[in-house]
Design an enzyme around this catalytic site. Structure first.
Site, short mmCIF file in Angstrom:
data_model
loop_
_atom_site.label_atom_id
_atom_site.label_comp_id
_atom_site.label_asym_id
_atom_site.label_seq_id
_atom_site.Cartn_x
_atom_site.Cartn_y
_atom_site.Cartn_z
N GLY A 111 -9.27 8.66 -3.31
CA GLY A 111 -7.99 7.98 -3.26
C GLY A 111 -6.93 8.77 -4.01
O GLY A 111 -7.14 9.96 -4.35
N SER B 128 -6.24 3.28 -1.70
CA SER B 128 -4.94 3.96 -1.83
C SER B 128 -4.27 4.10 -0.46
O SER B 128 -3.06 3.90 -0.32
CB SER B 128 -5.12 5.37 -2.41
OG SER B 128 -5.59 5.32 -3.72
N TYR B 129 -5.06 4.44 0.54
CA TYR B 129 -4.53 4.64 1.90
C TYR B 129 -3.92 3.34 2.43
O TYR B 129 -2.94 3.35 3.17
CB TYR B 129 -5.66 5.13 2.81
CG TYR B 129 -5.20 5.62 4.17
CD1 TYR B 129 -4.82 6.94 4.35
CD2 TYR B 129 -5.16 4.77 5.28
CE1 TYR B 129 -4.41 7.41 5.59
CE2 TYR B 129 -4.75 5.22 6.52
CZ TYR B 129 -4.37 6.55 6.68
OH TYR B 129 -3.95 7.01 7.90
N LEU B 130 -4.52 2.21 2.02
CA LEU B 130 -4.06 0.91 2.50
C LEU B 130 -2.85 0.38 1.73
O LEU B 130 -2.25 -0.62 2.12
CB LEU B 130 -5.20 -0.12 2.38
CG LEU B 130 -6.49 0.18 3.18
CD1 LEU B 130 -7.58 -0.79 2.79
CD2 LEU B 130 -6.22 0.13 4.67
N GLN C 276 0.52 -0.66 0.53
CA GLN C 276 1.71 -0.81 1.37
C GLN C 276 3.01 -0.53 0.62
O GLN C 276 3.75 0.39 0.94
CB GLN C 276 1.75 -2.24 1.95
CG GLN C 276 0.66 -2.50 2.96
CD GLN C 276 0.66 -3.94 3.46
OE1 GLN C 276 1.49 -4.74 3.06
NE2 GLN C 276 -0.27 -4.27 4.32
N ARG D 252 2.41 -12.47 -9.33
CA ARG D 252 1.40 -12.82 -8.34
C ARG D 252 0.49 -13.97 -8.77
O ARG D 252 0.07 -14.77 -7.94
CB ARG D 252 0.53 -11.58 -8.04
CG ARG D 252 1.31 -10.57 -7.25
CD ARG D 252 0.54 -9.29 -7.04
NE ARG D 252 1.33 -8.40 -6.18
CZ ARG D 252 0.96 -7.19 -5.85
NH1 ARG D 252 -0.16 -6.71 -6.28
NH2 ARG D 252 1.73 -6.46 -5.07
N SER E 10 0.22 0.18 -10.01
CA SER E 10 -1.12 0.76 -9.85
C SER E 10 -1.06 2.19 -9.33
O SER E 10 -1.79 3.06 -9.82
CB SER E 10 -1.99 -0.11 -8.94
OG SER E 10 -1.25 -0.51 -7.82
N LEU E 11 -0.20 2.46 -8.34
CA LEU E 11 -0.13 3.83 -7.83
C LEU E 11 0.50 4.76 -8.86
O LEU E 11 0.13 5.94 -8.95
CB LEU E 11 0.63 3.89 -6.50
CG LEU E 11 -0.05 3.22 -5.30
CD1 LEU E 11 0.70 3.56 -4.01
CD2 LEU E 11 -1.51 3.59 -5.16
#
Length: 465
Positions: A9, A38-40, A42, A249, A346-347
């Site tokens: 990721g 990671s790829y998911l 958005q 959230r 997070s990213l």
């Protein structure tokens, strides 16, 4: 010097690039970038860089969302490196499209690309890592090769791969819950493995449930917070609004859960958003495949397990309790998120931790002489579905002492990989020990935040709070 990275990721790829640039021989083991969380991803990446924003404002938003359980030194350390993380991505040729506001942020600092940011960033990092000569091995890391609290590499498909330094970047454990928007393979196997071999975990009780999951005919999908940021409203089947959609959230997820517990269905009303298809192409595509048109139809939503704040405990330099073993991204916990992750932090953490662990390894220059192969256990996964059902029912959005104790009793009777059982026990025990409600951890028998519990939990086989 050879470095092995478990996980392909954004955290793993960033560390691979940073290490390869320093001349290390790097091998990344993973199932393929398209199968990483990671790829998911958005929405985007939080960077406090625009006029009117500041590091301090971003730090305060992070600590407020984390309900004051954050390690403040870590928060400052990561957010102060945001401009370096941004420059790193821009230097690779990434172009962000816009910046948006998400729940809990006081400024439009979430940088995004067509609301499928993870896909674009992951692809770019992968191509750059390839150009730099990083080796990629397709497969699943089954086990950490550890002997006397020192890491010697990884076991992949039963084969021992020897490394001087080993980096765990295999993600969190939201896949250990029945409904998750991420990869179901993200069960936290290597987190449980690390705990079993002497590296404690931290803050396992804090699991973030994304408020707006879509459980459709083709699986579970995520409807990004950015859709609410663009003006979508949460309504019951009676058309009644019941929550501020841009609250953090934990608040929004619990509000939806309460409505569902009272027998009402909950929908996202995105009909007021112009150009939905252009702004949210990924979300539009899966909704249309299920026969829904967001410009005309209400979208049924439900909270789903999304992000785990807990993970392998690391220090500021991403070192674990096992020598030569490092952990980054969602696989680790250093107090950045506290009790609740602020959206799109997070990213940022993935990139900063990837860059930072490369510095640590370059500084420490760990060396592992050839060694008689460490023990390989070859555990079978077993009944993972029962573990998922148990955690969903007993350590889900709303918890209670009675429910957690029942969960611990039921856990004993499940036949599954002992490392997954250990991790599940850590979640249940630490949630039981934390007799308060804070951030993503909500106890209906202790609904208030309590000063006595303003500290992290550690789990080394027993919960220490």
């Amino acid at each position: 010097m050879r470095v092995g990275i478990a996980g392909d990721g954004i955290a793993g790829l960033t560390s691979a690039i940073a290490l390869a640039k320093r001349g290390f021989e790097v091998t990344v083991i993973g199932p393929g970038i398209r199968r990483s969380n990671s790829y998911l991803a958005q929405a985007g990446i939080a960077f406090p860089l625009l006029d009117g924003d500041s590091l301090e404002a971003h730090v305060l938003d992070t600590i407020k969302a984390g309900k004051y359980l954050n390690d403040r030194e870590t928060v400052w350390s990561i957010i102060s490196k945001a401009s370096e993380a941004y420059d790193f991505l821009i230097s690779l040729g990434l172009k962000f499209e816009t910046s948006e506001t998400e729940g809990g942020h006081s400024f439009h600092r979430v940088f995004t690309i067509k609301n499928e940011t993870g896909k674009h960033v992951t692809k770019l990092l992968y191509l750059r890592a390839r150009e730099l000569g990083v080796n990629f091995v397709k497969g699943h890391v089954e086990e950490l090769a550890v002997k006397r609290r020192k890491a010697y590499g990884l076991f992949v498909n039963g084969e021992f791969l020897h490394f001087d330094a080993t980096v765990v970047a295999s993600g969190g454990f939201s896949g250990l819950f029945r409904f998750t928007a991420g990869s179901p393979a993200n069960t936290g196997l290597l987190i449980g493995d690390a705990v079993m071999k002497g590296a404690p975990a931290r803050d396992l009780e804090f699991v973030q449930f994304h408020p707006t999951g879509y459980i459709g005919r083709r699986g579970v999908f995520l409807i990004s917070e950015a859709v609410r940021g663009a003006g979508a409203k949460l309504v019951t089947e009676d058309g009644e609004r019941f929550v501020n959609e841009l609250s953090t959230r934990d608040i929004v997820a619990r509000a939806i859960y309460r409505q569902m517990q009272s027998g009402k269905r909950v929908f996202l009303d995105a009909r007021s958003i112009e150009n939905f298809k252009r702004r949210f192409p990924q979300i539009y595509a899966f909704l249309r495949k299920d026969g829904l048109d967001p410009s005309r139809d209400l979208i049924p939503v439900s909270p789903i397990a999304h992000y785990t704040m807990g993970g392998i405990a690391v220090d500021l330099w991403y070192r674990t309790g096992i020598r030569n073993l490092y952990a980054i991204g969602e696989a680790m916990s250093n107090g950045f998120h506290g009790a609740n992750r602020l959206a799109s932090n997070s990213l940022l953490e993935c990139i900063v931790s990837g860059l930072e662990v490369a510095r640590t390894i370059a500084r420490e220059k760990p060396r592992c002489r050839e060694v008689k192969e460490p023990a390989y256990h070859g555990y079978e996964p077993g009944d993972v579905e029962s573990l998922r059902e148990l955690l969903w029912n007993h350590a889900g959005i709303v918890r209670s002492g009675e429910g957690l104790r029942t969960g611990l009793k039921k856990l004993e009777g499940i036949e599954a990989d002992p490392r997954l059982k250990l991790l599940a026990r850590g979640v249940l025990e630490c949630a039981l020990a934390r007799e308060e409600s804070r951030g993503s951890h909500y106890r209906e028998d202790f609904p208030e935040m309590r000063k006595a519990f303003e500290r992290p939990s550690l789990f080394d086989g027993r919960c220490r709070l």
